[in-house]
Design an enzyme around this catalytic site. Structure first.
Site, PDB file in Angstrom:
ATOM      1  N   SER A 274      63.716 -84.087 -62.808  1.00 40.92           N
ATOM      2  CA  SER A 274      63.216 -84.841 -63.966  1.00 40.92           C
ATOM      3  C   SER A 274      62.644 -83.992 -65.088  1.00 40.92           C
ATOM      4  O   SER A 274      62.659 -84.417 -66.247  1.00 40.92           O
ATOM      5  CB  SER A 274      62.169 -85.861 -63.493  1.00 40.92           C
ATOM      6  OG  SER A 274      61.151 -85.227 -62.748  1.00 40.92           O
TER       7      SER A 274
ATOM      8  N   GLU B 191      48.980 -94.203 -74.730  1.00 37.69           N
ATOM      9  CA  GLU B 191      47.934 -93.408 -74.105  1.00 37.69           C
ATOM     10  C   GLU B 191      48.614 -92.278 -73.345  1.00 37.69           C
ATOM     11  O   GLU B 191      49.808 -92.339 -73.056  1.00 37.69           O
ATOM     12  CB  GLU B 191      47.116 -94.250 -73.125  1.00 37.69           C
ATOM     13  CG  GLU B 191      47.817 -94.569 -71.813  1.00 37.69           C
ATOM     14  CD  GLU B 191      48.887 -95.634 -71.948  1.00 37.69           C
ATOM     15  OE1 GLU B 191      48.750 -96.484 -72.850  1.00 37.69           O
ATOM     16  OE2 GLU B 191      49.863 -95.612 -71.175  1.00 37.69           O
TER      17      GLU B 191
ATOM     18  N   LYS C  33      61.473 -88.008 -70.215  1.00 31.53           N
ATOM     19  CA  LYS C  33      60.674 -88.962 -71.008  1.00 31.53           C
ATOM     20  C   LYS C  33      61.195 -89.156 -72.429  1.00 31.53           C
ATOM     21  O   LYS C  33      60.978 -90.198 -73.037  1.00 31.53           O
ATOM     22  CB  LYS C  33      59.210 -88.529 -71.048  1.00 31.53           C
ATOM     23  CG  LYS C  33      58.473 -88.788 -69.745  1.00 31.53           C
ATOM     24  CD  LYS C  33      56.986 -88.535 -69.900  1.00 31.53           C
ATOM     25  CE  LYS C  33      56.214 -88.942 -68.661  1.00 31.53           C
ATOM     26  NZ  LYS C  33      56.334 -87.940 -67.571  1.00 31.53           N
TER      27      LYS C  33
HETATM   28  C1  LIG Z   1      56.109 -88.235 -66.199  1.00 32.46           C
HETATM   29  C2  LIG Z   1      56.983 -87.490 -65.279  1.00 32.46           C
HETATM   30  C3  LIG Z   1      57.408 -88.044 -64.046  1.00 32.46           C
HETATM   31  C4  LIG Z   1      56.920 -89.366 -63.528  1.00 32.46           C
HETATM   32  O1  LIG Z   1      57.272 -90.476 -64.270  1.00 32.46           O
HETATM   33  P1  LIG Z   1      58.353 -91.542 -63.795  1.00 32.46           P
HETATM   34  O2  LIG Z   1      58.164 -92.651 -64.751  1.00 32.46           O
HETATM   35  O3  LIG Z   1      58.058 -91.916 -62.386  1.00 32.46           O
HETATM   36  O4  LIG Z   1      59.672 -90.900 -63.912  1.00 32.46           O
HETATM   37  C5  LIG Z   1      58.312 -87.331 -63.283  1.00 32.46           C
HETATM   38  N1  LIG Z   1      58.747 -86.110 -63.658  1.00 32.46           N
HETATM   39  C6  LIG Z   1      58.348 -85.541 -64.813  1.00 32.46           C
HETATM   40  C7  LIG Z   1      58.865 -84.206 -65.162  1.00 32.46           C
HETATM   41  C8  LIG Z   1      57.456 -86.211 -65.659  1.00 32.46           C
HETATM   42  O5  LIG Z   1      57.060 -85.611 -66.804  1.00 32.46           O
END
Ligand SMILES: *Cc1c(COP(=O)(O)O)cnc(C)c1O
Length: 399
Positions: free
Chosen positions: A383, A117, A95
């Protein structure tokens, strides 16, 4: 370093990917969003902007994140599994990539504040961080129930200098937080910028978020080729709103021989309210100013979405994912809570990496793929890291 999106699929001039996307806002805000689009296209072609962004990505966020060959996992499951380590970024997930981009874009437009938000607080922390480093004020709207539930992230945002606006209407959770943040933004848009948290929202945001997240796919493709000398057979990412997945996929969309998989959360099951698999179970609808596949109740209203991974529980999904699904370029499939939690433990115990529960969905899917594709190469977008989920997993699993 070129920051151009490698995929050839851009929205049309009205912001549609096929039939999905667009901008369903009222006229004042629509005009402002056209200004944002102009500023973005201008920034994208500007060397100073890209230099500043790339400097922050490298020396502040810690990019490039490595691609790691998970040898113990690979040995046990019989396929070569590689992880793109977005969990190693500053603040622990992908993010930060789009948050820094949005903050720099806001500054370039002369804005003095970011408005966002947050539900579980992950997006709020990333935006509060970006606001701090770029030098902007920051209002984070959060439902009263989430403020209590997610105290560590609320404290982080406060320490980072963000102003938390506690939303006490309706269910006092994310939906009302989105509504109130947007009402505030529609009054303050001349001095503030709305900082969207995923590849969703009215045009031009899905395109902007993809651009800022495309660094994942660009790096991963190059790093993978360097290590394996070939492209991966399969690339896997979890899909909430779709930002980490679209960033990863953008590096491989033109490589027809690479199979792409978006993994949605099946949660507790297939019934309305038990999952957040918008592409798998959604129908065409409009939410928060854009058209997408949307989970709906029997009356056609947006359904409550659920997943053990709170970052995935959004009833809609980014318009480009809807389009990639429609044209069949990406296969979208599901993983449930239990499979995700099993993968959370597998990765922790075999590789010493505690993944976010969101990312655990992608890992779980890779383990399934491995079964039917022995000896092939699978690249997973990890992610984020799982520190934020530890307390929850321990309380639920009794382990
Ligand atoms: C917020 C988040 C997601 C989901 O968001 P996407 O916009 O679909 O990528 C996935 N993995 C993590 C670690 C997150 O914090």
């Amino acid at each position: 370093m070129s920051t151009e999106i490698k995929s050839s699929i851009l929205p049309d001039k009205n912001g549609y990917f096929g039939e999905y996307g667009g901008n369903y806002l009222n006229n004042d805000l629509k005009t402002e969003f056209i200004r944002i689009e102009k500023a973005f296209l201008d920034a994208k072609g500007d060397e100073d902007f890209n230099n500043e962004l790339n400097y922050l990505l490298k020396y502040y966020a810690g990019r490039p994140s490595p691609v790691y060959y998970a040898k113990n996992l690979s040995k046990k499951y019989g396929a070569d599994i590689y992880l793109k380590r977005e969990d190693l970024n500053h603040t622990g997930a992908h993010k930060i990539n789009h948050s820094l981009g949005e903050a720099l874009l806001a500054k370039r437009m002369g804005k003095t504040k970011l408005i966002a938000e947050t539900g579980a607080g992950q997006h709020g922390v990333a935006i509060a961080t970006a606001a701090a480093i770029v030098g902007l004020a920051c209002d984070i709207y959060m439902g009263e129930i989430d403020v209590i539930k997610e105290k560590p992230n609320v404290d982080r945002m406060k320490i980072l200098g963000a102003n938390i606006v506690v939303v006490k209407s309706g269910t006092k959770t994310l939906k009302e937080a989105v509504d109130e943040a947007f009402i505030a933004y529609s009054k303050e848009y001349e001095t503030a910028m709305y900082a969207i948290g995923s590849a969703v929202g009215p045009h031009p945001f899905p395109m902007i978020i993809e651009y800022f997240q495309s660094v994942i796919g660009r790096e991963a493709r190059e790093q993978f080729l360097e290590q394996a000398n070939v492209l991966p057979n399969h690339v896997v990412a979890c899909v909430g709103g779709g930002s980490n997945a679209i960033g990863m996929f953008s590096g491989f969309l033109l490589d027809k021989e690479v199979n792409l998989y978006g993994v949605e959360p099946l949660g507790k099951g297939v019934k309305v309210g038990e999952n957040a698999a918008s592409i798998t179970y959604g129908k065409d609808g409009i939410l928060h100013g854009f058209k997408c596949l949307l989970l709906q109740d029997e009356n056609g209203n947006p359904a409550n979405a659920y997943s053990v991974a709170s970052g995935l529980d959004y009833p809609g999904v980014g318009p480009k994912h809807c389009y990639l699904h429609k044209i069949g370029r990406v296969k979208y499939d599901v993983i449930n809570d239990e499979e995700a939690i099993n993968a959370f433990y597998e990765l922790s115990r075999l590789e010493g990496i505690i993944p976010a529960l969101e990312s655990s969905h992608a890992v779980a899917y890779a383990l399934k793929l491995a079964k039917y594709n022995q000896g092939e190469k699978i690249l997973v977008n990890l992610s984020g890291r799982g520190d934020k989920d530890i307390e929850f997993v321990m309380s639920k699993m009794n382990l």
